[in-house]
Write a protein that holds these residues in place. Structure first.
Motif, PDB file in Angstrom:
ATOM      1  N   THR A 275       0.789  -0.988   0.466  1.00  0.00           N
ATOM      2  CA  THR A 275       0.303  -0.137  -0.095  1.00  0.00           C
ATOM      3  C   THR A 275       1.150   1.054   0.191  1.00  0.00           C
ATOM      4  OG1 THR A 275       0.185   0.069   2.907  1.00  0.00           O
ATOM      5  CG2 THR A 275      -1.439  -1.271   1.523  1.00  0.00           C
ATOM      6  N   LEU A 276       0.188   2.530  -0.493  1.00  0.00           N
ATOM      7  CA  LEU A 276       1.109   3.315  -0.152  1.00  0.00           C
ATOM      8  C   LEU A 276       1.823   3.598   0.988  1.00  0.00           C
ATOM      9  CD1 LEU A 276      -1.082   6.361  -2.486  1.00  0.00           C
ATOM     10  CD2 LEU A 276       0.780   4.567  -2.719  1.00  0.00           C
ATOM     11  N   ALA A 277       1.758   2.971   2.314  1.00  0.00           N
ATOM     12  CA  ALA A 277       2.244   3.149   3.728  1.00  0.00           C
ATOM     13  C   ALA A 277       3.430   3.087   3.509  1.00  0.00           C
ATOM     14  CB  ALA A 277       1.540   2.672   5.055  1.00  0.00           C
ATOM     15  N   ILE A 285       7.098  12.086  -1.972  1.00  0.00           N
ATOM     16  CA  ILE A 285       6.749  12.323  -2.294  1.00  0.00           C
ATOM     17  C   ILE A 285       7.225  13.129  -3.769  1.00  0.00           C
ATOM     18  CG2 ILE A 285       7.698  14.511  -1.457  1.00  0.00           C
ATOM     19  CD1 ILE A 285       8.181  14.214   1.405  1.00  0.00           C
ATOM     20  N   GLN A 286       8.207  11.911  -4.025  1.00  0.00           N
ATOM     21  CA  GLN A 286       8.818  12.469  -5.553  1.00  0.00           C
ATOM     22  C   GLN A 286       7.327  12.266  -6.293  1.00  0.00           C
ATOM     23  OE1 GLN A 286      12.077  10.004  -6.053  1.00  0.00           O
ATOM     24  NE2 GLN A 286      11.641  10.456  -8.270  1.00  0.00           N
ATOM     25  N   GLU A 290       5.564  14.007  -9.334  1.00  0.00           N
ATOM     26  CA  GLU A 290       5.752  13.502 -10.816  1.00  0.00           C
ATOM     27  C   GLU A 290       4.016  13.554 -11.253  1.00  0.00           C
ATOM     28  OE1 GLU A 290       7.449  11.996 -13.949  1.00  0.00           O
ATOM     29  OE2 GLU A 290       8.500  13.422 -12.267  1.00  0.00           O
ATOM     30  N   CYS A 291       2.960  12.971 -10.205  1.00  0.00           N
ATOM     31  CA  CYS A 291       1.521  12.313 -10.851  1.00  0.00           C
ATOM     32  C   CYS A 291       0.785  14.242 -10.944  1.00  0.00           C
ATOM     33  CB  CYS A 291       1.311  11.277  -9.874  1.00  0.00           C
ATOM     34  SG  CYS A 291       2.334   9.802 -10.214  1.00  0.00           S
ATOM     35  N   SER A 292       1.231  14.756 -10.129  1.00  0.00           N
ATOM     36  CA  SER A 292       0.746  16.052  -9.723  1.00  0.00           C
ATOM     37  C   SER A 292       1.169  17.100 -10.814  1.00  0.00           C
ATOM     38  CB  SER A 292       1.009  16.847  -8.463  1.00  0.00           C
ATOM     39  OG  SER A 292       0.354  18.185  -8.476  1.00  0.00           O
ATOM     40  N   CYS A 323       6.035   4.587  -6.684  1.00  0.00           N
ATOM     41  CA  CYS A 323       6.346   4.098  -6.162  1.00  0.00           C
ATOM     42  C   CYS A 323       7.044   2.488  -5.659  1.00  0.00           C
ATOM     43  CB  CYS A 323       5.516   4.006  -4.176  1.00  0.00           C
ATOM     44  SG  CYS A 323       5.294   5.604  -3.608  1.00  0.00           S
ATOM     45  N   PHE A 324       5.937   1.679  -6.607  1.00  0.00           N
ATOM     46  CA  PHE A 324       6.703   0.541  -6.917  1.00  0.00           C
ATOM     47  C   PHE A 324       6.651  -0.409  -8.232  1.00  0.00           C
ATOM     48  CE2 PHE A 324       3.402   0.476  -2.888  1.00  0.00           C
ATOM     49  CZ  PHE A 324       4.259   0.514  -2.055  1.00  0.00           C
TER      50      PHE A 324
END
Length: 338
Positions: A275-277, A285-286, A290-292, A323-324
C-alpha cells in the motif's frame, strides 16, 4: 505495393502491413480492421474494411458479414508489468507472489503462466513464462519464456531461435507462429526498448502476442467467448467477478503440481500486497509531485476533472505505480486513467 505473389486471403489471415506503421506489422486482418475502425475519422466499419483490404500486402477479403453474421466476437485480455491484468470483461486486476496460475482454463483451451519476483517488482510477481496447450492444438505445448533464462519451445523442442532469419513456425498445421520485432505494445513505457514479439495464430480464432523482455513477459490474448475461467476472467460479461479474490475462490490460489503444464514446477509463494504506507517517505513525495505535474499538464484535455473521486483514484494509482514499479509508469497511468 503488393508483391506479385500475394493472393487474396481470408479476414482471419495474417495481415502484413505494407507501411511500417508502429504496432501493426503482423496481426490478423480482422484485428487490423478492429484497430482501423477506432482510428478512421468516420469510425465506420466499411471504411475500416476498405482501408485494410487495400493496405495489407497479401490483401484480405474482409467484408461486413465477417463482423456481423456468423463471425465470433473476439475479446481481449492484457497482462503486463508486475502483474497487471485487464480481463476479457474489462476488470483491472493484479497478481501477487510467485507460482503457477491459470490464465485461461477451458475444456479445449489451456493457458498457464509462471510468476516470479524480479529485482524490479518489489515483492510482486511478474510473468516469466507462459504455456499454451489444450485439445484445440492437439494437446501440444507452446512455451515462451523471458529473454533472460527463457526459450520458445514446441513440445519441449526449441524453435524460433533467431527472430531475424528463422522467424516462422508451422505448429503441425494448427496455425502459424511468427517471431519478430513489430507489434502494438501492451505497455507503452517499454516503447524505447528493443522489441521481441511472438505472434500466435491458432485456429479457430485464437490469437496472442507475447512480448519478451529481459525479466518478464507482457501478453495480449484475443479469443471468442467460451466456458472458461482464470486470471483473464470467466468471460461472462460481468467485470466484477474477475477480481483475483473471486478467481481464487473458484479455482484456488495456485495450480497444483499434477495439473501444471510446465516441465519444471514452481511452488506458490504469497506476495506482499503493498500500500502507499509501504512507500518510503522521500519516494512518496517524489511520486506525488510527478503525478501532480502530469495531471496539471493534462488538465486542458480532461473532461471530468471536476469529479474529485475519479481524480483521487487515478492520482493514487499513478503514485502507487511510481513507488513500486518505476517513474516510467507515471505518464502512461495518468493518460490511461483519464
Amino acid at each position: 505495393g503488393c508483391t506479385p505473389k500475394c493472393l487474396t486471403e481470408s479476414c482471419d489471415a495474417t495481415c502484413y502491413h505494407d507501411v511500417d506503421h508502429k504496432g501493426h506489422g503482423h496481426v490478423t486482418c480482422r484485428d487490423r480492421v478492429d484497430w482501423a475502425k477506432e482510428n478512421v475519422e468516420s469510425n465506420s466499419l466499411l471504411a475500416a474494411i476498405n482501408l485494410v483490404n487495400k493496405e495489407c500486402s497479401c490483401q484480405c477479403s474482409c467484408n461486413a458479414e465477417d463482423f456481423t453474421r456468423g463471425a465470433p466476437q473476439l475479446q481481449t485480455c492484457l497482462m503486463w508489468g508486475a502483474t497487471h491484468f485487464k480481463t476479457f470483461d474489462g476488470e483491472d486486476a493484479r497478481h501477487y507472489g510467485e507460482g503457477i496460475a491459470w490464465i485461461v482454463k477451458a475444456e479445449k483451451v489451456k493457458v498457464q503462466s509462471r510468476f516470479l519476483e524480479t529485482e524490479f517488482s518489489n515483492g510482486m510477481g511478474a510473468m516469466h513464462d507462459i504455456v499454451f496447450s489444450g485439445s484445440f492444438i492437439g494437446d501440444h505445448k507452446l512455451e515462451i519464456g523471458a529473454l533472460n533464462g527463457g526459450k520458445i519451445t514446441w513440445d519441449g523442442n526449441a524453435i524460433l531461435e533467431d527472430y531475424q532469419h528463422d522467424n516462422t513456425f508451422d505448429p503441425d498445421g494448427y496455425g502459424k507462429i511468427i517471431y519478430d520485432d513489430q507489434g502494438q505494445l501492451v505497455d507503452d513505457t517499454m516503447e524505447n526498448l528493443p522489441q521481441r514479439i511472438v505472434h500466435i495464430n491458432f485456429e479457430p480464432h485464437f490469437y496472442a502476442q507475447v512480448f519478451r523482455w529481459d525479466n518478464h513477459l507482457n501478453v495480449r490474448i484475443r479469443m471468442p467467448q467460451i466456458l472458461q475461467d482464470g486470471l483473464c476472467g470467466n468471460h461472462n460479461g460481468i467485470a466484477s467477478d474477475d477480481a483475483r479474490r473471486e478467481v481464487v475462490q473458484r479455482l484456488g490460489a495456485e495450480v497444483g503440481r499434477d495439473n501444471s503444464l510446465f516441465e519444471t514446477y514452481t511452488d506458490s509463494t504469497p506476495g506482499k500486497r503493498y500500500t502507499l504506507a509501504d512507500c518510503p517517505a522521500a519516494k512518496l513525495i517524489q511520486a506525488k509531485q510527478e503525478c501532480s505535474a502530469i495531471e496539471h499538464g493534462l488538465a486542458a484535455s480532461i473532461s471530468n476533472k471536476g469529479d474529485k473521486e475519479v481524480t483521487q483514484d487515478i492520482t493514487e494509482g499513478c503514485v502507487y505505480d511510481v513507488c513500486f514499479a518505476g517513474q516510467q509508469y507515471a505518464e502512461s497511468d495518468m493518460i490511461e486513467g483519464w
